[in-house]
Design a protein around this motif. Sequence first.
Motif, short mmCIF file in Angstrom:
data_model
loop_
_atom_site.label_atom_id
_atom_site.label_comp_id
_atom_site.label_asym_id
_atom_site.label_seq_id
_atom_site.Cartn_x
_atom_site.Cartn_y
_atom_site.Cartn_z
N VAL A 31 51.79 59.15 44.62
CA VAL A 31 50.87 58.19 45.22
C VAL A 31 49.53 58.85 45.52
O VAL A 31 48.47 58.27 45.27
N THR A 32 49.56 60.08 46.03
CA THR A 32 48.33 60.80 46.33
C THR A 32 47.51 61.04 45.07
O THR A 32 46.28 60.85 45.06
N VAL A 33 48.16 61.44 44.00
CA VAL A 33 47.44 61.68 42.74
C VAL A 33 46.85 60.38 42.20
O VAL A 33 45.68 60.32 41.80
N ALA A 34 47.66 59.31 42.19
CA ALA A 34 47.18 58.02 41.68
C ALA A 34 46.02 57.50 42.53
O ALA A 34 45.02 57.00 42.00
N LEU A 35 46.14 57.62 43.84
CA LEU A 35 45.08 57.18 44.74
C LEU A 35 43.80 57.97 44.51
O LEU A 35 42.70 57.39 44.45
N SER A 36 43.92 59.28 44.35
CA SER A 36 42.75 60.12 44.15
C SER A 36 42.06 59.81 42.82
O SER A 36 40.83 59.72 42.76
N VAL A 37 42.84 59.62 41.77
CA VAL A 37 42.25 59.34 40.45
C VAL A 37 41.54 57.99 40.45
O VAL A 37 40.38 57.87 40.01
N CYS A 38 42.21 56.94 40.94
CA CYS A 38 41.61 55.61 40.96
C CYS A 38 40.37 55.57 41.85
O CYS A 38 39.35 54.96 41.49
N SER A 39 40.46 56.21 43.00
CA SER A 39 39.32 56.22 43.92
C SER A 39 38.15 56.98 43.32
O SER A 39 36.98 56.59 43.50
N TRP A 40 38.44 58.08 42.60
CA TRP A 40 37.36 58.84 42.01
C TRP A 40 36.66 58.06 40.90
O TRP A 40 35.43 58.12 40.78
N ILE A 41 37.39 57.33 40.11
CA ILE A 41 36.77 56.50 39.06
C ILE A 41 35.82 55.50 39.69
O ILE A 41 34.67 55.32 39.25
N LEU A 42 36.28 54.83 40.76
CA LEU A 42 35.43 53.86 41.45
C LEU A 42 34.22 54.55 42.07
O LEU A 42 33.09 54.04 41.98
N ALA A 43 34.43 55.70 42.71
CA ALA A 43 33.34 56.42 43.36
C ALA A 43 32.30 56.88 42.35
O ALA A 43 31.09 56.81 42.61
N PHE A 44 32.74 57.33 41.19
CA PHE A 44 31.82 57.81 40.17
C PHE A 44 30.96 56.65 39.63
O PHE A 44 29.75 56.80 39.43
N ILE A 45 31.60 55.51 39.41
CA ILE A 45 30.87 54.34 38.91
C ILE A 45 29.85 53.87 39.94
O ILE A 45 28.66 53.65 39.64
N LEU A 46 30.30 53.71 41.19
CA LEU A 46 29.39 53.25 42.24
C LEU A 46 28.29 54.27 42.51
O LEU A 46 27.11 53.90 42.67
N GLY A 47 28.66 55.55 42.57
CA GLY A 47 27.67 56.58 42.83
C GLY A 47 26.61 56.65 41.76
O GLY A 47 25.42 56.82 42.04
N SER A 48 27.03 56.50 40.51
CA SER A 48 26.07 56.51 39.40
C SER A 48 25.15 55.30 39.46
O SER A 48 23.93 55.41 39.30
N LEU A 49 25.74 54.12 39.71
CA LEU A 49 24.95 52.89 39.75
C LEU A 49 23.90 52.94 40.86
O LEU A 49 22.70 52.72 40.61
N PHE A 50 24.34 53.23 42.08
CA PHE A 50 23.40 53.22 43.20
C PHE A 50 22.48 54.44 43.18
O PHE A 50 21.36 54.38 43.69
N GLY A 51 22.95 55.54 42.58
CA GLY A 51 22.06 56.69 42.42
C GLY A 51 20.89 56.36 41.51
O GLY A 51 19.75 56.77 41.75
N ILE A 52 21.17 55.60 40.45
CA ILE A 52 20.11 55.15 39.55
C ILE A 52 19.17 54.19 40.27
O ILE A 52 17.94 54.30 40.16
N LEU A 53 19.76 53.25 41.04
CA LEU A 53 18.93 52.27 41.75
C LEU A 53 17.96 52.96 42.70
O LEU A 53 16.82 52.48 42.89
N ARG A 54 18.37 54.06 43.29
CA ARG A 54 17.51 54.75 44.25
C ARG A 54 16.36 55.48 43.58
O ARG A 54 15.47 55.98 44.28
N THR A 55 16.35 55.56 42.26
CA THR A 55 15.28 56.28 41.57
C THR A 55 14.41 55.37 40.71
O THR A 55 13.42 55.84 40.16
N VAL A 56 14.77 54.11 40.58
CA VAL A 56 13.98 53.21 39.73
C VAL A 56 12.72 52.78 40.47
O VAL A 56 12.70 52.71 41.70
N PRO A 57 11.65 52.45 39.73
CA PRO A 57 10.39 52.04 40.36
C PRO A 57 10.41 50.58 40.81
O PRO A 57 9.58 49.78 40.40
#
Length: 246
Positions: A31-57
Amino acid sequence: MFGNWNWGIFFEQAPFGNTTYLDWLWAGFQVTVALSVCSWILAFILGSLFGILRTVPNRILSAIGTLYVALFRNVPLIVQFFIWYLLVPELLPASIGDWFKGELDPNIQFFIVSVCCLGFFTGARVCEQVRTAILSLPRGQKGAGLALGLTLPQTYRYVLLPNAYRIIIPPLTSEMLNMVKNSAVASTIGLIELSAQANKLLEYSGYAYESFLAVTIAYIIINIVVMRLMKLVEKKTRLPGTFGGE
């Protein structure tokens, strides 16, 4: 003290479930491994999306990214777990909320809530790393992409993000390790992950040292695997002549 330890406890029959105590720990490990993997996928997608938004003009898009970071970085993780579990289902449309609370298996409820909570929480941290990496790149890279006829999204996709991700592999590794450790907080809302299984083993067997030493070793194994995998990713994506390259 060491002579009184009973390592055979893990192979003894558990009081229910027709399993051994080791099976309990193994279930929590999965459960810990599955939770970590799924959460990391979501975190990477969200982090990339909002990281880009914070740099656009665009001030509105940048403000959305800033609001996301401010919200999820400044509220304690354990508080966010209870907000996701107790409040968010009430804010959903009635049909979805009733289905989630009344018809969905409780273990699946706990898992989905935990993935969302850890994903959004860690995504805010990844967002700042992506933003910092993009802003650290030479301005000429963005200008060159646009001069070649690429649109702004294409410039981010083909020019800026590949270089930015190479820069932040080490801090991303740290965030992955933190996520594995933060997954233990999910036990507060009822998810039976690794630390929760250790508590259950202690409750039914009374062997505290053996239970939590085994869990400690399990967390260390997970983190070593993560570090080795990310080290391999860093090696495979390294470019000579660039930051971190040889």
